[in-house]
Design an enzyme around this catalytic site. Structure first.
Site, PDB file in Angstrom:
ATOM      1  N   LYS A 135     -14.272  -4.825   8.633  1.00 19.08           N
ATOM      2  CA  LYS A 135     -15.243  -5.147   6.835  1.00 19.08           C
ATOM      3  C   LYS A 135     -15.018  -7.105   7.403  1.00 19.08           C
ATOM      4  O   LYS A 135     -15.775  -7.183   6.358  1.00 19.08           O
ATOM      5  CB  LYS A 135     -14.529  -4.843   5.553  1.00 19.08           C
ATOM      6  CG  LYS A 135     -14.698  -3.605   4.573  1.00 19.08           C
ATOM      7  CD  LYS A 135     -13.327  -4.045   3.444  1.00 19.08           C
ATOM      8  CE  LYS A 135     -13.795  -2.345   3.117  1.00 19.08           C
ATOM      9  NZ  LYS A 135     -13.574  -2.118   1.926  1.00 19.08           N
ATOM     10  N   ASP A 179     -18.255  -3.060  -3.089  1.00 16.46           N
ATOM     11  CA  ASP A 179     -16.475  -2.269  -3.733  1.00 16.46           C
ATOM     12  C   ASP A 179     -16.844  -3.055  -5.169  1.00 16.46           C
ATOM     13  O   ASP A 179     -16.272  -1.702  -6.115  1.00 16.46           O
ATOM     14  CB  ASP A 179     -15.235  -2.764  -2.443  1.00 16.46           C
ATOM     15  CG  ASP A 179     -15.357  -1.776  -1.255  1.00 16.46           C
ATOM     16  OD1 ASP A 179     -16.154  -1.042  -1.641  1.00 16.46           O
ATOM     17  OD2 ASP A 179     -14.931  -2.260  -0.457  1.00 16.46           O
TER      18      ASP A 179
HETATM   19  P1  NDP Z   1      -4.545  -4.193   0.685  1.00 15.74           P
HETATM   20  O1  NDP Z   1      -3.919  -3.712   1.720  1.00 15.74           O
HETATM   21  O2  NDP Z   1      -6.163  -5.360   1.517  1.00 15.74           O
HETATM   22  O3  NDP Z   1      -4.175  -4.560  -0.780  1.00 15.74           O
HETATM   23  C1  NDP Z   1      -3.367  -4.061  -1.050  1.00 15.74           C
HETATM   24  C2  NDP Z   1      -2.301  -4.774  -2.098  1.00 15.74           C
HETATM   25  O4  NDP Z   1      -0.707  -3.421  -2.746  1.00 15.74           O
HETATM   26  C3  NDP Z   1      -1.895  -5.660  -1.515  1.00 15.74           C
HETATM   27  O5  NDP Z   1      -2.224  -6.884  -3.112  1.00 15.74           O
HETATM   28  C4  NDP Z   1      -0.435  -5.738  -1.549  1.00 15.74           C
HETATM   29  O6  NDP Z   1       0.724  -6.392  -2.008  1.00 15.74           O
HETATM   30  C5  NDP Z   1       0.057  -4.371  -3.071  1.00 15.74           C
HETATM   31  N1  NDP Z   1       0.783  -3.544  -2.096  1.00 15.74           N
HETATM   32  C6  NDP Z   1       1.158  -2.708  -1.499  1.00 15.74           C
HETATM   33  N2  NDP Z   1       2.002  -1.830  -1.812  1.00 15.74           N
HETATM   34  C7  NDP Z   1       2.206  -2.601  -2.903  1.00 15.74           C
HETATM   35  C8  NDP Z   1       3.958  -2.177  -3.358  1.00 15.74           C
HETATM   36  N3  NDP Z   1       4.782  -1.047  -2.829  1.00 15.74           N
HETATM   37  N4  NDP Z   1       4.617  -2.923  -4.606  1.00 15.74           N
HETATM   38  C9  NDP Z   1       3.658  -4.344  -4.377  1.00 15.74           C
HETATM   39  N5  NDP Z   1       2.463  -3.984  -4.068  1.00 15.74           N
HETATM   40  C10 NDP Z   1       1.946  -3.479  -3.651  1.00 15.74           C
HETATM   41  O7  NDP Z   1      -5.726  -3.062   0.384  1.00 15.74           O
HETATM   42  P2  NDP Z   1      -7.226  -2.474  -0.089  1.00 15.74           P
HETATM   43  O8  NDP Z   1      -7.433  -3.892  -0.733  1.00 15.74           O
HETATM   44  O9  NDP Z   1      -8.841  -3.106   0.627  1.00 15.74           O
HETATM   45  O10 NDP Z   1      -6.808  -1.677  -0.601  1.00 15.74           O
HETATM   46  C11 NDP Z   1      -6.054  -1.530  -2.055  1.00 15.74           C
HETATM   47  C12 NDP Z   1      -6.281   0.191  -2.569  1.00 15.74           C
HETATM   48  O11 NDP Z   1      -8.383  -0.019  -3.172  1.00 15.74           O
HETATM   49  C13 NDP Z   1      -6.604   1.489  -1.149  1.00 15.74           C
HETATM   50  O12 NDP Z   1      -5.623   2.324  -1.611  1.00 15.74           O
HETATM   51  C14 NDP Z   1      -7.622   1.762  -1.225  1.00 15.74           C
HETATM   52  O13 NDP Z   1      -7.938   3.141  -1.589  1.00 15.74           O
HETATM   53  C15 NDP Z   1      -8.280   1.274  -2.486  1.00 15.74           C
HETATM   54  N6  NDP Z   1     -10.140   0.632  -2.722  1.00 15.74           N
HETATM   55  C16 NDP Z   1     -10.731   2.223  -3.372  1.00 15.74           C
HETATM   56  C17 NDP Z   1     -12.226   1.895  -4.114  1.00 15.74           C
HETATM   57  C18 NDP Z   1     -12.670   2.420  -4.555  1.00 15.74           C
HETATM   58  O14 NDP Z   1     -13.694   2.214  -4.321  1.00 15.74           O
HETATM   59  N7  NDP Z   1     -11.972   3.383  -5.675  1.00 15.74           N
HETATM   60  C19 NDP Z   1     -12.283   0.831  -2.704  1.00 15.74           C
HETATM   61  C20 NDP Z   1     -11.811   0.165  -2.237  1.00 15.74           C
HETATM   62  C21 NDP Z   1     -10.501   0.591  -2.015  1.00 15.74           C
HETATM   63  P3  NDP Z   1       1.573  -7.702  -1.193  1.00 15.74           P
HETATM   64  O15 NDP Z   1      -0.392  -8.805  -1.236  1.00 15.74           O
HETATM   65  O16 NDP Z   1       2.156  -8.369  -1.818  1.00 15.74           O
HETATM   66  O17 NDP Z   1       1.129  -6.541   0.444  1.00 15.74           O
END
Ligand code: NDP
Length: 287
Positions: free
Chosen positions: A72, A108
């Protein structure tokens, strides 16, 4: 050339891994339903092969394509221009090929806003967004562009939340604040829409939870999740037990795919047909 039954317009997706990506199932269902002479091919493109894939799509006259992990951001230098919201989000998941080259969009967050609009108008609303990754950033930018009054960005890593809040404050008229997420987060009483935009819940068995003080989720709030599979996450179930309305991650996924089709073909496709195709694809990957 104009598409014909023997030579349909071509679209598709470049990601890796690609095996569980349901967007193709939704887009092909829309093409079939509307009798469009178009196809969508889901391609597994490893990180080092993106440039060749983009050139290949150009050589074959594809009208557009999606990008998912890990492409992306790395696709951006390969494009001719970015749509304004993709510029702010800093990531592209949909490319449109036109006479003037390749334009990068981010659908998105637009998908989220279109799904939201079926329930509430984001204009003037106060949001709390949990997470500050790619999905959260796309959602925060688009709700702000849609006129949200305020957004509180809550993230385990505070720096990332501050960066998202800064982008919103500097480029839109929405108020934005960042909060660190340590222990259970108490949602502000004025919040009208809460969004889990983290990846927590994607793997239900991994034991991590969306840690929110349960009493701060109240009737009258709309609680949303980005996780499409399983759609009914424990975060949403608990929100309903508190009397809140909920919106699951399938709505965002269906609507981002619908926006892709609209950008590529100009046709606004039937969401119900796409939703049914997504449910069938989820059933297949879950069984
Ligand atoms: P990223 O890896 O960019 O971000 C993940 C986020 O989750 C960060 O804010 C991270 O925090 C947080 N996180 C992960 N694990 C934990 C935890 N155990 N405790 C607290 N915070 C946590 O992923 P994306 O943003 O790309 O994707 C996120 C989700 O969105 C995915 O599951 C994806 O499948 C879904 N998604 C759904 C879409 C839809 O159309 N429905 C479209 C795009 C994505 P930190 O920064 O502190 O690591």
């Amino acid at each position: 050339p104009e598409p014909t039954p023997l030579m349909p317009a071509l679209t598709g997706s470049f990601s890796s891994p690609a095996g569980d990506n349901p967007t193709g199932a939704m887009v092909e269902a829309a093409y079939a339903h509307h009798g469009m002479l178009a196809r969508y091919v889901n391609c597994d493109v490893p990180p080092g092969a993106l440039e060749a894939a983009v050139r290949g799509a150009g050589a074959m006259g594809w009208i557009g394509f999606n990008l998912s992990l890990p492409h992306k951001q790395t696709v951006i230098p390969l494009l001719d221009r970015l749509a304004p919201s993709a510029e702010l989000i800093g990531a592209v998941n949909c490319v449109v090929s036109g006479p003037d080259g390749l334009t990068g969009h981010n659908t998105d967050g637009q998908g989220f806003v279109e799904a939201l609009r079926e329930r509430v108008d984001p204009r003037g609303r106060r949001f709390t967004v949990l997470g500050a990754g790619g999905a959260a950033r796309a959602i925060c930018v688009e709700i702000a562009l849609a006129g949200a009054a305020s957004v509180t960005v809550v993230n385990r890593t505070l720096d990332r939340a501050e960066e998202v809040a800064r982008v919103v404050r500097e480029h839109t008229s929405t108020e934005a604040a960042a909060r660190a997420w340590q222990g259970a987060y108490a949602v502000d009483a004025g919040t009208e829409v809460v969004v889990n935009a983290t990846s927590i819940g994607l793997v239900p068995a991994d034991g991590s939870r969306v840690a929110v003080v349960p009493e701060t989720i109240t009737a009258g709030m709309l609680v949303c999740d980005v996780i499409p599979n399983p759609p009914d996450t424990s975060f949403l179930r608990e929100a309903r037990e508190r009397g809140a309305e909920t919106l699951d991650g399938r709505a965002m996924l269906v609507n981002q795919a619908a926006v892709n089709v609209r950008l590529w073909t100009g046709l606004d496709p039937d969401r119900a047909v796409m939703h049914a195709a997504l449910d069938a694809a989820i059933d297949e990957t879950s069984s």
